[in-house]
Design an enzyme around this catalytic site. Structure first.
Site, PDB file in Angstrom:
ATOM      1  N   CYS A  47      51.527  61.756  -8.038  1.00 37.82           N
ATOM      2  CA  CYS A  47      50.562  61.973  -6.914  1.00 37.82           C
ATOM      3  C   CYS A  47      51.100  61.018  -5.824  1.00 37.82           C
ATOM      4  CB  CYS A  47      49.247  61.348  -7.276  1.00 37.82           C
ATOM      5  SG  CYS A  47      49.421  59.609  -7.868  1.00 37.82           S
ATOM      6  N   ASN A  48      52.012  60.198  -5.888  1.00 38.13           N
ATOM      7  CA  ASN A  48      52.551  59.309  -4.912  1.00 38.13           C
ATOM      8  C   ASN A  48      53.963  59.729  -4.188  1.00 38.13           C
ATOM      9  OD1 ASN A  48      50.565  57.446  -4.545  1.00 38.13           O
ATOM     10  ND2 ASN A  48      51.167  56.358  -6.322  1.00 38.13           N
ATOM     11  N   ARG A  49      54.482  60.668  -5.165  1.00 41.25           N
ATOM     12  CA  ARG A  49      55.950  60.815  -4.764  1.00 41.25           C
ATOM     13  C   ARG A  49      56.411  62.625  -5.308  1.00 41.25           C
ATOM     14  NH1 ARG A  49      58.757  56.719  -4.944  1.00 41.25           N
ATOM     15  NH2 ARG A  49      57.008  55.436  -5.427  1.00 41.25           N
ATOM     16  N   HIS A  93      67.149  53.070  -5.982  1.00 40.49           N
ATOM     17  CA  HIS A  93      65.884  53.526  -5.549  1.00 40.49           C
ATOM     18  C   HIS A  93      65.166  54.193  -6.918  1.00 40.49           C
ATOM     19  CE1 HIS A  93      62.629  55.406  -3.382  1.00 40.49           C
ATOM     20  NE2 HIS A  93      62.507  56.475  -4.213  1.00 40.49           N
ATOM     21  N   SER A 103      55.668  51.318  -6.202  1.00 40.10           N
ATOM     22  CA  SER A 103      54.234  51.721  -6.320  1.00 40.10           C
ATOM     23  C   SER A 103      53.384  51.188  -5.350  1.00 40.10           C
ATOM     24  CB  SER A 103      53.916  51.376  -7.602  1.00 40.10           C
ATOM     25  OG  SER A 103      54.701  52.450  -8.750  1.00 40.10           O
ATOM     26  N   GLN A 114      55.964  58.589 -16.519  1.00 39.37           N
ATOM     27  CA  GLN A 114      56.294  59.712 -15.601  1.00 39.37           C
ATOM     28  C   GLN A 114      57.848  59.806 -15.298  1.00 39.37           C
ATOM     29  OE1 GLN A 114      53.701  58.361 -12.437  1.00 39.37           O
ATOM     30  NE2 GLN A 114      52.075  59.700 -12.826  1.00 39.37           N
ATOM     31  N   GLY A 179      22.526  51.154 -16.560  1.00 39.61           N
ATOM     32  CA  GLY A 179      22.759  52.128 -15.453  1.00 39.61           C
ATOM     33  C   GLY A 179      23.804  53.088 -15.674  1.00 39.61           C
TER      34      GLY A 179
END
Lengths: 413, 262
Positions: A47-49, A93, A103, A114, A179
């Protein structure tokens, strides 16, 4: 061959583009296979890269074309968000990514899995196989040798981590959820993910309580019964919209008698608070409200950032090791060619004179052995020097010089 | 030879203690150095005890310092069973400085030189001294666990964010380990006491103050187990009781020099 990385990430790319560029795992495998024509490729997409690691001819242009097609960006728009790295920088990297240093939350653990999944789905050869194995190793090493991933990074994980400080494993812990809102559900999921069982859900609306309880295989009860089940649970997680205390000190104190000193851990995520703060004064009761948990998270993130400096050193070491390996690959063909050339001369000359010498079998063996030793001794210093040069930065130049001086071709040619 | 073994064992224990302190400040490689320091020190001390036993042609624990040497070895042995795990490194910080310090005391008291044959029979030494030393070593560990429990409990009560982070065993784990350690040690203490009383009866001697303290120790730890498993005692109360028992152990160990080895 050059290792090329082309990618976009949360650093500079808005989520609207990232979500378009996201490639689910099976498709990431197919994409890698299509990119790895006569080369190697891995597609790492989260989702980030979304990052493409490619080894082969014209790698950058092909990877950019793929990113262009999946992200829907073109030309300058794509160039503004995409990053392109090669060889050592690309390796560094990936190692930083695997270690969780790139991250949003430093040291988060999900990225390592991942990276592994992308590697397993990828079309790898010698370079990417080595690169990704070393990245996984670097990720594990950072987590083992630093405390970067040890502390919680969200309120719900802080609550679960604190519960673990009381109970250890949460497998045998029973939870009362007071709750049935979204916040309570999220925190309950975090506890359930660590093995706790959501035994009861207490809510003003019994119907909503039953709905949420069924998601956790628990029992839905009315809010008025919450105090009655305190003796049967270990963790109380409260998040209602109630203006007053849902559980007071006296009610909890009454339940403690049946617990015989077994600890009761209470989390109050509600504002205004649901649980009387005086509960924390009771023996074997530990009550944390939202402020407590948020300050734990803040301290935890500060700690993670401090540990990141140590993690960077580990990652840099691994990147240097990869660079040395990659450099040594440049000289290996030259060494192999040099040795093959020398062996060819040795064997040819021996064959030429063998008939004229009239040697016995034993004498022939001795001559074979001695000539081989001479060749080995002659080639030993240049071989060592070439390997040393490869570990430095000028391995390629030395390899080229050897090829030129001895008029060598690669053994595969 | 014994001097070298003592020296290296002490260095390994001291290094482990320092490494545990470094690990507590900043978790990392120091923790692994500490773990290996404990293991190496234990092996060296084991060799030291074997060498002493060979020289003495029996068990050289009939002196106060000699039995202290054995006691340190037993404490480290019990600690080694599970103490080298990452989460128990804080326990190492409590145990290893004490072990290193007591080893030096044993050395200064002449417990390393050994060499003299014991005046007690081998069987009696193994049964009485061995079992009592084992029980006392286990009670020492139980006390360290209880101390760690109280410290961890206080951290959780303090609610200071920095105090809530970091590696420490959970309250329930510490409590369980304490009670299990005591449950294993108490039968050993019982058997050791019975052996001592049998010898006492054979010699026609009477019960002295040290024996009374030892019986008191037995009573405290016996009460602990009854209250823990029958009356359901948990938490701070149980931890304090284990520490009271350890106070008896300390008195008994100090009293040994006066009553048995003077």
């Amino acid at each position: 061959m050059t290792l090329t990385l082309v990618g976009l990430s949360h650093r500079g790319t808005p989520v609207a583009v990232r979500e378009r560029a996201f490639v689910p795992l099976p498709q990431a495998g197919e994409l890698a296979t299509s990119l790895a024509v006569e080369g190697e490729a891995v597609c790492l997409s989260t989702c980030n890269r979304t990052e493409l690691y490619v080894v082969g001819e014209d790698a950058e242009r092909r990877a950019l074309a793929v990113l262009e097609s999946i992200s829907g960006l073109a030309g300058d728009e794509l160039r503004a968000v995409v990053y392109r790295l090669a060889d050592e920088a690309a390796a560094l990297h990936l190692f930083r990514v695997a270690a969780g240093l790139d991250s949003l939350v430093p040291g988060e653990g999900e990225i390592l899995g991942q990276v592994r999944a992308a590697f397993e789905e990828g079309a790898t050869g010698p370079v990417l196989d080595r690169l990704f194995r070393q990245a996984l190793h670097a990720g594990k090493k950072v987590r083992a040798e630093t405390a970067i991933a040890e502390s919680p990074a969200s309120v719900s994980s802080a609550a679960a981590a604190l519960a673990q400080q009381v109970f250890g494993r949460l497998d045998e812990c029973r939870v009362l959820l007071v709750g049935a809102g979204h916040v309570a559900e999220l925190a309950a999921r975090s506890l359930a993910a660590r093995g706790a069982s959501i035994a009861f859900v207490a809510n003003r609306s019994p119907q909503r309580a039953a709905e949420l309880a069924s998601a956790f295989a628990g029992e839905g009860i009315g809010l008025d019964r919450a105090a009655a089940v305190l003796g049967e649970v270990d963790v109380v997680l409260s998040s209602t919209g109630s203006p007053g205390w849902v559980l007071g000190r006296e009610e909890v104190d009454g339940a403690l008698r049946d617990r015989k000193g077994r600890p009761l851990f209470l989390i109050d995520l509600a504002v205004p608070r649901d649980l009387d703060p005086a509960i924390h004064e009771l023996d074997a009761c530990y009550l944390y409200d939202i402020d407590d948990l948020e300050s734990v998270v803040a301290a935890s993130l500060a700690g993670r950032r401090r540990e990141a400096a140590r993690a960077e050193a580990i990652v840099a070491e691994e990147a240097e090791s990869f660079r040395e390996w990659q450099a040594s690959r440049e000289v290996v063909p030259a060494i192999a060619s040099l040795r093959a050339w020398a062996e060819e001369i040795r064997a040819g000359e021996l064959a030429r004179v063998r008939g004229r010498l009239g040697l016995s079998e034993a004498q022939e063996e001795a001559v074979e052995s001695i000539t081989a030793q001479i060749v080995n001794k002659l080639l030993h210093p240049p071989t060592v020097r070439l390997k040393e040069a490869a570990a430095g930065a000028d391995g390629g130049g030395y390899a080229e010089a050897v090829r030129h001086l001895f008029d060598l071709r690669d053994p595969d040619d | 030879m014994a001097e070298y073994l003592f020296g290296f064992a002490f260095l390994a224990y001291a290094a482990a203690a320092i490494a545990y302190a470094a690990d507590a400040r900043r978790p990392g490689p120091a923790g692994r150095i500490a773990t290996w320091g404990v293991r190496l020190g234990w092996l060296l001390q084991t060799a030291l005890l074997v060498e002493e036993a060979a020289r003495a042609n029996g068990f050289p624990w009939s002196t106060w310092a000699g039995s202290l040497n054995l006691f340190v070895w037993l404490v480290v042995s019990v600690y080694l069973v599970w103490g080298c795990r990452t989460r128990y490194r804080l326990l190492g910080l409590a145990v290893m400085p004490v072990a290193a310090g007591l080893l030096v005391v044993a050395r200064l008291g002449g417990g390393i030189g050994g060499g003299s044959t014991s005046s007690y029979s081998t069987t009696f030494l193994v049964v009485h001294v061995g079992l009592l030393s084992f029980a006392f070593a286990a009670f020492t560990l139980a006390a360290a666990l209880s101390g760690l429990y109280l410290w961890q409990e206080r951290r959780l009560k303090s609610r200071r964010p920095a105090a809530l982070l970091g590696r420490a065993p959970s309250l329930l784990t510490l409590e369980t380990l304490t009670s299990r350690t005591i449950a294993v040690a108490l039968p050993a203490l019982t058997a050791g006491i019975v052996a001592g009383l049998v010898r006492l009866r054979d010699q026609g001697a009477s019960v002295d103050a040290l024996m009374a303290v030892t019986l008191g120790t037995w009573a405290v730890y016996g009460s602990y187990l009854v209250l823990r498993y029958e009356a359901g005692w948990h938490g701070r109360r149980a931890a304090y009781l284990a520490l009271v028992g350890f106070a008896f152990v300390v008195v008994a160990r100090l009293g040994l020099q006066v009553s048995h080895f003077s």
